[in-house]
Design an enzyme around this catalytic site. Structure first.
Site, PDB file in Angstrom:
ATOM      1  N   GLU A   1      -4.884   9.063  12.495  1.00  0.00           N
ATOM      2  CA  GLU A   1      -3.485   9.123  12.923  1.00  0.00           C
ATOM      3  C   GLU A   1      -2.812   7.847  12.435  1.00  0.00           C
ATOM      4  OE1 GLU A   1      -3.107   9.840  17.094  1.00  0.00           O
ATOM      5  OE2 GLU A   1      -4.230  11.729  17.025  1.00  0.00           O
TER       6      GLU A   1
ATOM      7  N   SER B   1       0.802  -1.228   0.000  1.00  0.00           N
ATOM      8  CA  SER B   1       0.000   0.000   0.000  1.00  0.00           C
ATOM      9  C   SER B   1       0.831   1.272   0.000  1.00  0.00           C
ATOM     10  CB  SER B   1      -0.938   0.017   1.214  1.00  0.00           C
ATOM     11  OG  SER B   1      -0.196  -0.081   2.414  1.00  0.00           O
TER      12      SER B   1
ATOM     13  N   HIS C   1       0.909   5.043   6.244  1.00  0.00           N
ATOM     14  CA  HIS C   1       0.438   5.440   4.915  1.00  0.00           C
ATOM     15  C   HIS C   1       0.607   6.937   4.688  1.00  0.00           C
ATOM     16  CE1 HIS C   1      -1.689   1.618   5.788  1.00  0.00           C
ATOM     17  NE2 HIS C   1      -1.261   1.370   4.552  1.00  0.00           N
TER      18      HIS C   1
END
Length: 230
Positions: free
Chosen positions: A193, A16, A197
Site C-alpha cells: 500500500e 523515484s 510510487h
C-alpha cells in the site's frame, strides 16, 4: 537540433517518481520510464533520475555534472525535485532548494540546452471531502516562483496530478499507485500500500500529463510526439 544525427535528447533529473525502477520492483514505474512511448525515434530519453534523490544530493553525487557533460545545444533537461528535498538531507524550500534548481537551469543554458521545471507529483493523500491534501509544503510554489523569475518553462505536475487523482476518486486512484493485496503481485507477495510510487498504469497516466504540459507550452518537442502513444 543537437549534434546526434538529428536526434534530440531529453535528460531527466529527479527522484523515484521519475526514475527507471528495477525489474524486481515491477510494476512500480517512474513516469520517465514510460515517457519514450510518447515520442518518435527522433527523441531519445536519458533518464538520470534516482530514487531518494533531492535536488542537492543529485548535485553532490555528480549526477548533474554527468548530464552536463553529455547535453548538447537544443537538447532538453527536465527537472523534478521536491519529495526528498523535504527530508533531513534535503533543502529549504525558500532558499537552498531554489539555489540548487538554479544550478540545473544555468548548467543547461550554458550548453544552449533547454531547462524545463516540473513541479512534484502529488502523493495520494485525500481529506474527508475527497480532495487531495498537499504534502509537499512550499516546494511546488517555490519552483513556480523560480520559473517566473528565470523565465523558464514550467509544467505544473503538482496541479495536474491533483486534478487527475480527484477525478478518479479515493478508491479508483489506487490503480495509479502501488496498491496490491497479498499474493496479487509476484514481486510483492505480502501486498503493498504505497501512495507515492506509481504502478506502470499510473506512471503512464502521469507521463500523459507531462505530454499535455509540453503541448500547452507549445514547445518544439510537440513536433516529435508519437500521437499513437499519446
Amino acid at each position: 537540433m543537437s549534434d546526434y544525427d538529428g536526434i534530440i535528447h531529453i535528460f531527466l533529473a529527479g527522484d523515484s517518481t521519475v526514475a527507471n525502477c528495477p525489474a524486481h520492483e515491477f510494476p512500480m514505474s517512474g513516469w520517465g520510464q514510460v515517457l519514450p512511448l510518447f515520442f518518435n525515434n527522433k527523441v531519445v530519453i536519458i533518464n538520470e533520475a534516482k530514487g531518494g534523490a533531492s535536488s542537492n544530493t543529485f548535485i553532490e553525487e555528480g549526477r548533474l555534472n554527468k548530464i552536463l557533460e553529455k547535453i548538447k545545444a537544443d537538447d532538453y533537461l527536465f527537472i523534478q525535485f521536491g519529495h526528498n528535498d523535504q527530508k533531513s538531507y534535503g533543502t529549504d524550500a525558500k532558499t537552498t532548494y531554489k539555489d540548487c534548481l538554479l544550478q540545473f537551469i544555468n548548467g543547461a543554458k550554458e550548453k544552449s540546452a533547454h531547462p524545463v521545471l516540473i513541479t512534484s507529483v502529488q502523493r495520494r493523500c485525500f481529506n474527508n471531502e475527497g480532495k487531495i491534501v498537499n504534502t509537499l509544503d512550499e516546494y511546488p510554489e517555490a519552483m513556480r516562483s523560480l520559473a517566473r523569475e528565470t523565465d523558464v518553462p514550467l509544467i505544473d505536475l503538482w496541479q495536474k496530478s491533483k486534478t487527475l487523482y480527484e477525478s478518479l476518486g479515493v478508491e479508483e486512484s489506487k490503480r495509479l499507485f502501488m496498491w496490491a493485496k497479498p499474493n496479487e503481485l509476484t514481486n510483492y507477495p505480502n501486498g503493498i500500500e504505497d501512495n507515492t510510487h506509481f504502478s506502470e498504469f499510473g506512471a503512464t497516466e502521469i507521463a500523459k500529463l507531462v505530454i499535455e504540459g509540453i503541448k500547452e507550452l507549445q514547445m518544439p518537442l510537440i513536433n516529435y510526439i508519437n500521437h499513437s502513444g499519446s
